[in-house]
Enzyme design. Structure first.
Site, mmCIF file in Angstrom:
data_model
loop_
_atom_site.group_PDB
_atom_site.id
_atom_site.type_symbol
_atom_site.label_atom_id
_atom_site.label_comp_id
_atom_site.label_asym_id
_atom_site.label_seq_id
_atom_site.Cartn_x
_atom_site.Cartn_y
_atom_site.Cartn_z
ATOM 1 N N HIS A 150 0.835 -1.207 0.000
ATOM 2 C CA HIS A 150 0.000 0.000 0.000
ATOM 3 C C HIS A 150 0.871 1.259 0.000
ATOM 4 O O HIS A 150 0.711 2.139 -0.849
ATOM 5 C CB HIS A 150 -0.905 -0.027 1.244
ATOM 6 C CG HIS A 150 -1.805 1.158 1.402
ATOM 7 N ND1 HIS A 150 -3.126 1.137 1.027
ATOM 8 C CD2 HIS A 150 -1.579 2.406 1.877
ATOM 9 C CE1 HIS A 150 -3.668 2.324 1.280
ATOM 10 N NE2 HIS A 150 -2.759 3.113 1.789
ATOM 11 N N GLU A 151 1.797 1.313 0.940
ATOM 12 C CA GLU A 151 2.644 2.510 1.042
ATOM 13 C C GLU A 151 3.557 2.641 -0.182
ATOM 14 O O GLU A 151 3.838 3.761 -0.618
ATOM 15 C CB GLU A 151 3.456 2.496 2.339
ATOM 16 C CG GLU A 151 2.617 2.456 3.637
ATOM 17 C CD GLU A 151 1.559 3.550 3.744
ATOM 18 O OE1 GLU A 151 1.744 4.636 3.160
ATOM 19 O OE2 GLU A 151 0.524 3.304 4.408
ATOM 20 N N GLU A 208 -4.812 7.839 -2.757
ATOM 21 C CA GLU A 208 -5.295 6.552 -2.250
ATOM 22 C C GLU A 208 -5.593 5.596 -3.410
ATOM 23 O O GLU A 208 -5.499 4.380 -3.264
ATOM 24 C CB GLU A 208 -6.531 6.806 -1.371
ATOM 25 C CG GLU A 208 -6.848 5.722 -0.371
ATOM 26 C CD GLU A 208 -5.778 5.494 0.710
ATOM 27 O OE1 GLU A 208 -4.848 6.308 0.857
ATOM 28 O OE2 GLU A 208 -5.884 4.466 1.388
ATOM 29 N N HIS A 249 1.701 4.607 -2.726
ATOM 30 C CA HIS A 249 1.783 6.053 -2.470
ATOM 31 C C HIS A 249 3.156 6.584 -2.893
ATOM 32 O O HIS A 249 3.275 7.644 -3.510
ATOM 33 C CB HIS A 249 1.622 6.339 -0.969
ATOM 34 C CG HIS A 249 0.217 6.280 -0.459
ATOM 35 N ND1 HIS A 249 -0.795 7.060 -0.967
ATOM 36 C CD2 HIS A 249 -0.356 5.546 0.534
ATOM 37 C CE1 HIS A 249 -1.920 6.813 -0.301
ATOM 38 N NE2 HIS A 249 -1.687 5.894 0.604
#
Ligand code: ZN
Length: 501
Positions: A264-265, A294, A268
């Site tokens: 997830h990170e 997101e 980003h």
């Protein structure tokens, strides 16, 4: 004109540098700082924030922006100089419309409110935070009213996180999404839940870390301009386009915790690393909004990272990494375990399917509070009622109810949550556009290759930073406005197959 533009740019970069220094202090605070440093660190961060704010509202910037307006208008909309002036003006106007006295009162109130919440949550004591929350609501309304001319009072607050998005466009979109998701959730939950015991064994931290980081690297996360560290609440942080760091947390008995938060990170971080280097330090040099950001994290975490194709390649490697734990577990069992759907009480633990229901509850409650249709005193009951009707669960107390998320206790009521669901919707919309433009993407993912997908995202989204508004990015990248159809199709296809719907 050249000299004026140069002066504007160097003033903006100076502000960017102060913000980057504050970000580095925050990163250190969340990773390695000794606990005893907390008070001094808070003061240092406040000093940098104040200096950056003072520099931004300096009337000299207003004068430069005025003087540069004819120049801006003589240039094409997508010219880099014109874009810098346009986006800088937006930031300047935002910062100057809110009186400094209000801002510092709000900051102080937020700090007090956060402190009250940090004690009230473990004590399950909503009454202790109620007066704080009432003041937050009043101040959120006041903040919105510094931006008159809105359609809905939440719009200026939504604007701060998701520029250009409005309550009256998000509300019907979410309502339709909710209407179409509830039957999917019901159909899934009427079946017995997937057995996820295979991911709840003992997994040594070092191997977890190496596996997650290797996947992030293969996605395209550049470790020459980034690194991974441990933290209690994972986040991504940017000091410059050449230094974008990610964090994760490990659970010894849950393989999914650190793996999916790392992916997830990384999503980003690749966005921030992919912005054109020329924009570094300026208002153009970062991701454009919470929702678009997101969309990038959820795309890599879920659409790629929880897909059958991804694990076709990576599962044999995972089995090699953890032969004792997973050596005899079939891929299908593992795939079902990481895509287990079950309605839960806590947003941050929610699966891909039910997650949006959590977000939409909060979004609707925020609007009802701002509209004066719901009082803060009635908020805990309204919360329970919506969880009962939307997810069929009820928290035994407020700790796992209205007290669970920090957002309202350290920021505004309004604008805090829509970005999460916008991100899920947009992630699917971008992925659909990417695979249409580059049909080799699914086959590449199955072979552990991500160049085509990463390249499409870099070209259509990353490189632009904040040059275009979120709506412009969506339009340019997908050929149309924000729509929920690709997301619904994605969920139907994936979970229809998994649960034979
Ligand atoms: Zn995120």
């Amino acid at each position: 004109m050249k000299a004026k533009l140069q002066e504007l740019r160097s003033r903006l970069v100076e502000i960017g540098d102060l913000n980057a220094a504050a970000a580095l202090l925050y990163w250190d605070q969340s990773t390695y700082m000794p606990a005893g440093a907390a008070a001094a660190r808070g003061r240092q961060q406040a000093t940098l924030a104040r200096l950056a704010h003072e520099k931004l509202i300096d009337p000299a910037i207003g004068k430069l922006l005025d003087a540069l307006q004819p120049h801006e208008q003589s240039l094409p909309y997508d010219d880099d100089d014109a874009s810098l002036i346009r986006v800088a003006r937006r930031q300047y106007e935002r910062a100057t419309k809110v009186p400094a006295a209000f801002m510092s009162e709000f900051t102080e109130h937020n700090a007090a409110s956060y402190e009250a919440w940090a004690k009230a949550r473990p004590a399950n004591d909503f009454k202790a935070v109620q007066p704080y929350l009432e003041k937050t609501l009043e101040m959120s309304r006041q903040l919105a009213n510094y931006f008159p001319g809105y359609e809905h009072i939440a719009d200026p607050l939504i604007d701060l996180a998701d520029y250009g998005m409005k309550a009256n466009t998000i509300r019907p979109l979410f309502a339709e999404l909710r209407q179409r998701m509830v039957p999917i959730v019901q159909a899934i939950t009427s079946q017995s839940p997937a057995d996820d015991s295979c991911v709840h064994q003992r997994f040594p931290e070092g191997k977890q870390r190496a596996f997650g980081l290797d996947a992030a690297k293969r996605f395209g996360y550049d470790l020459n301009r980034g690194r991974l560290d441990k933290t209690p609440h994972p986040f991504t942080i940017t000091f410059s386009i050449t230094d974008v760091r990610i964090t994760t947390r490990f659970k010894a008995d849950d393989l999914t915790e650190s793996l999916f938060s790392t992916l997830h990170e990384a999503g980003h971080a690749m966005y921030e690393q992919g912005v054109r280097l020329e924009y570094d330090g300026t208002p153009l040099g970062e991701g454009v909004s919470q929702g678009v950001h997101e969309s990038q994290s959820r795309l890599w975490e879920n659409i790629v990272g929880r897909s059958r194709g991804f694990w076709t390649y990576f599962y044999p490697r995972l089995q090699k990494t953890f032969p004792q734990q997973l050596g005899s577990v079939p891929l299908e069992t593992f795939y079902r375990a990481i895509n287990k759907v079950s309605p839960s009480l806590i947003r941050t633990d929610a699966d891909e399917v039910t997650y949006n229901l959590h977000v939409m509850i909060r979004f609707d409650l925020e609007l009802a509070l701002l509209e004066g249709k719901l009082s803060v005193a009635d908020l805990p009951d309204a919360w329970h009622a919506r969880y009962q009707s939307d997810l069929g669960v009820r928290a035994p107390d407020d700790r796992d109810g209205v007290l669970q998320d920090v957002h309202w206790y350290g920021g505004t009521i309004g604008g805090s949550f829509q970005g999460y669901t916008l991100g899920n919707i947009l992630g699917a919309q971008f992925f659909a556009a990417a695979t249409q433009a580059r049909p080799q993407i699914p086959a590449e993912i199955e072979a552990g290759q991500f160049g085509a997908l990463h390249g499409w995202l870099a070209e259509n989204i990353y490189q632009h930073g904040s040059k275009y508004t979120p709506n412009e990015i969506i339009e340019r990248a997908t050929g149309g406005p924000l729509r929920i159809e690709p997301y619904i199709q994605y969920l139907r296809a994936k979970y229809g197959e998994l649960y034979r719907l």
